[in-house]
Scaffold this motif. Sequence first.
Motif, PDB file in Angstrom:
ATOM      1  N   HIS A 181       0.824  -1.202   0.000  1.00 11.18           N
ATOM      2  CA  HIS A 181       0.000   0.000   0.000  1.00 11.18           C
ATOM      3  C   HIS A 181       0.863   1.259   0.000  1.00 11.18           C
ATOM      4  N   THR A 182       0.243   2.352  -0.362  1.00 18.29           N
ATOM      5  CA  THR A 182       0.943   3.631  -0.381  1.00 18.29           C
ATOM      6  C   THR A 182       0.985   4.232   1.016  1.00 18.29           C
ATOM      7  N   VAL A 183       1.853   5.215   1.187  1.00 18.21           N
ATOM      8  CA  VAL A 183       1.943   5.912   2.465  1.00 18.21           C
ATOM      9  C   VAL A 183       0.602   6.544   2.822  1.00 18.21           C
ATOM     10  N   ALA A 184      -0.060   7.156   1.853  1.00 17.84           N
ATOM     11  CA  ALA A 184      -1.350   7.793   2.116  1.00 17.84           C
ATOM     12  C   ALA A 184      -2.381   6.774   2.589  1.00 17.84           C
ATOM     13  N   GLU A 202      -7.295  -1.800   8.575  1.00 15.80           N
ATOM     14  CA  GLU A 202      -8.275  -2.066   7.533  1.00 15.80           C
ATOM     15  C   GLU A 202      -7.878  -1.243   6.314  1.00 15.80           C
ATOM     16  N   LEU A 203      -7.433  -1.936   5.272  1.00 21.66           N
ATOM     17  CA  LEU A 203      -6.803  -1.265   4.140  1.00 21.66           C
ATOM     18  C   LEU A 203      -7.606  -1.468   2.858  1.00 21.66           C
ATOM     19  N   PRO A 204      -7.554  -0.504   1.936  1.00 18.53           N
ATOM     20  CA  PRO A 204      -8.228  -0.654   0.639  1.00 18.53           C
ATOM     21  C   PRO A 204      -7.401  -1.531  -0.304  1.00 18.53           C
ATOM     22  N   GLU A 205      -7.865  -1.647  -1.544  1.00 16.60           N
ATOM     23  CA  GLU A 205      -7.117  -2.401  -2.552  1.00 16.60           C
ATOM     24  C   GLU A 205      -5.735  -1.788  -2.731  1.00 16.60           C
ATOM     25  N   ALA A 206      -4.740  -2.653  -2.848  1.00 14.79           N
ATOM     26  CA  ALA A 206      -3.357  -2.188  -2.980  1.00 14.79           C
ATOM     27  C   ALA A 206      -3.016  -1.964  -4.453  1.00 14.79           C
ATOM     28  N   PRO A 207      -2.267  -0.910  -4.762  1.00  8.62           N
ATOM     29  CA  PRO A 207      -1.873  -0.663  -6.155  1.00  8.62           C
ATOM     30  C   PRO A 207      -0.740  -1.557  -6.640  1.00  8.62           C
ATOM     31  N   VAL A 260      -0.152  -2.900 -10.675  1.00  9.88           N
ATOM     32  CA  VAL A 260       1.177  -3.504 -10.855  1.00  9.88           C
ATOM     33  C   VAL A 260       1.299  -4.765 -10.014  1.00  9.88           C
ATOM     34  N   ARG A 261       1.958  -5.759 -10.579  1.00 14.21           N
ATOM     35  CA  ARG A 261       2.416  -6.924  -9.821  1.00 14.21           C
ATOM     36  C   ARG A 261       3.920  -7.050  -9.990  1.00 14.21           C
ATOM     37  N   VAL A 262       4.586  -7.409  -8.907  1.00 11.38           N
ATOM     38  CA  VAL A 262       6.040  -7.537  -8.898  1.00 11.38           C
ATOM     39  C   VAL A 262       6.389  -8.997  -8.642  1.00 11.38           C
ATOM     40  N   THR A 263       7.311  -9.523  -9.423  1.00 10.42           N
ATOM     41  CA  THR A 263       7.758 -10.911  -9.258  1.00 10.42           C
ATOM     42  C   THR A 263       8.979 -10.951  -8.351  1.00 10.42           C
ATOM     43  N   THR A 264       8.878 -11.731  -7.294  1.00  6.64           N
ATOM     44  CA  THR A 264      10.000 -11.835  -6.352  1.00  6.64           C
ATOM     45  C   THR A 264      10.664 -13.202  -6.388  1.00  6.64           C
ATOM     46  N   THR A 265      10.180 -14.122  -7.237  1.00  5.61           N
ATOM     47  CA  THR A 265      10.898 -15.388  -7.412  1.00  5.61           C
ATOM     48  C   THR A 265      12.069 -15.178  -8.366  1.00  5.61           C
ATOM     49  N   GLY A 266      12.987 -16.116  -8.366  1.00  5.84           N
ATOM     50  CA  GLY A 266      14.116 -16.037  -9.289  1.00  5.84           C
ATOM     51  C   GLY A 266      15.442 -16.119  -8.583  1.00  5.84           C
ATOM     52  N   THR A 267      16.498 -16.056  -9.354  1.00  2.00           N
ATOM     53  CA  THR A 267      17.870 -16.181  -8.886  1.00  2.00           C
ATOM     54  C   THR A 267      18.763 -15.382  -9.823  1.00  2.00           C
ATOM     55  N   PRO A 268      19.888 -14.874  -9.334  1.00  2.00           N
ATOM     56  CA  PRO A 268      20.801 -14.180 -10.250  1.00  2.00           C
ATOM     57  C   PRO A 268      21.268 -15.028 -11.418  1.00  2.00           C
ATOM     58  N   TRP A 269      21.241 -16.366 -11.261  1.00  2.00           N
ATOM     59  CA  TRP A 269      21.647 -17.238 -12.372  1.00  2.00           C
ATOM     60  C   TRP A 269      20.674 -17.145 -13.542  1.00  2.00           C
TER      61      TRP A 269
END
Length: 459
Positions: free
Chosen positions: A5-8, A197-202, A383-392
């Motif tokens: 979520h955003t700071v706001a 209680e938070l709204p939809e995340a961007p 936006v969706r961010v991918t956090t899987t993976g490896t430097p290889w």
Amino acid sequence: MIRAHTVAQVRAAEAELLARLPEGALMQRAAAGLAYAVLDLLGSAYGRRVLLLVGSGDNGGDALYAGALLARRGVQVEAWLLSSSAHEGGVGALRAAGGRIGTPGPGRFDVVVDGIVGIGGRPGLRPEAVDALAHVEGIPVVAVDVPSGVDVDTGEVAGPHVTADLTVTFGTHKAGHLLDPAAQACGAVHLVDLGLELPEAPVEALQAADVAALVPRPGPDAHKYTRGVVGVRAGSAAYPGAAVLSVSGAACGLAGMVRYDGAPAALDQVRAAHPEVVGPGRVQAWVVGSGSDDGAEDALRRSVADGVPLVVDADALAHAALVRGRPAVLTPHAGELARLLDVERTAIEARWLEHARLAARRLDAVVLLKGRHTVVARPDGKVRVTTTGTPWLATAGAGDVLGGLIGALLAAGLDPFDAAAAGSWLHGAAATLAAQDGPIVASDVAAALPVVLGTVVGR
């Protein structure tokens, strides 16, 4: 799902919760979560030494109250106050618990707690903070909420900032925990639930359960055509291997059939590697551009004419305007996106979120910006961010496999945003599996896809 979520959004949710809680209760919750995370990192309490770097915001208060809890557990706690307006209640609590207020200088500490700047701070650090950090260089750092000096909402950095081994965040993740370059400064991220209680995340990051829920499964009456047919127009006389790798990604088993209609020079290699692949015909999605060389524009025009969803990669990206407004996934790396937007590559790598969103909006298509943490952006800014993976995974041809995989998901029925995000996650997970024994090449990633799918989606 990790939701950032955003700071706001966080500030608004905190204000609603604070109105229902006794004064100071929210900070005490945060401080307790922070203290226990520090104890887990230390492994023991008695005789260990912790330094608090304290600024003027609530993060400094969180650090001070956490320090008081640690001191009561037998930890030797010292705080350096880097602002004349440090949290008074926190300072008093630390002193009452046996902690001390010190001044920046050489010292021996087991852990440094970064409470310099909160989520409302601007990128960069003031000179006194930079000087204090210089005294404790090389000591493990726990950041409070976010590493001080990074931009929380964009993941950007500008000037000096903290690089943490562990970031303890409160209530929800923030974009800076997921988006590079700030994400590289976070280390491991631990979330302390505050009951917000938070709204939809961007900004989001899929997890294994989310991917499993997205990937289509064949019904009991399925046949090869109902499961989707993906077509591949890739490769050239100069780059026949790109065709093989694109087909390898598409032939992961998610679609019922793969058709190859690319360069004739690559046909024998494709058939040798994948005897189940057939020739031209009707498809539900096209994968276009990997290694296509001078044939990319013609291949893309013919694919657009079919009116089906598209994956546009590599050489075809130069003609991305042809797919504007159509269901499509564009898969540039930073250099390719720089050419598309006519900016420097360094600008892309400094502001991943901004440029992925800009490209998606301009081209009215889903943009998958490949990187350490791949960013998938919709034209509406989601936006969706991918956090899987490896430097290889940074190896030639890996993107060809990814394009084919996303094409299979499109043909199987996913919309472009879900196909891109799920495909990127699976691609990263396959690379991680393949790299367990060391360096990998792109074909290793393709070979690992069925194993990952069997684990995550089910056999």
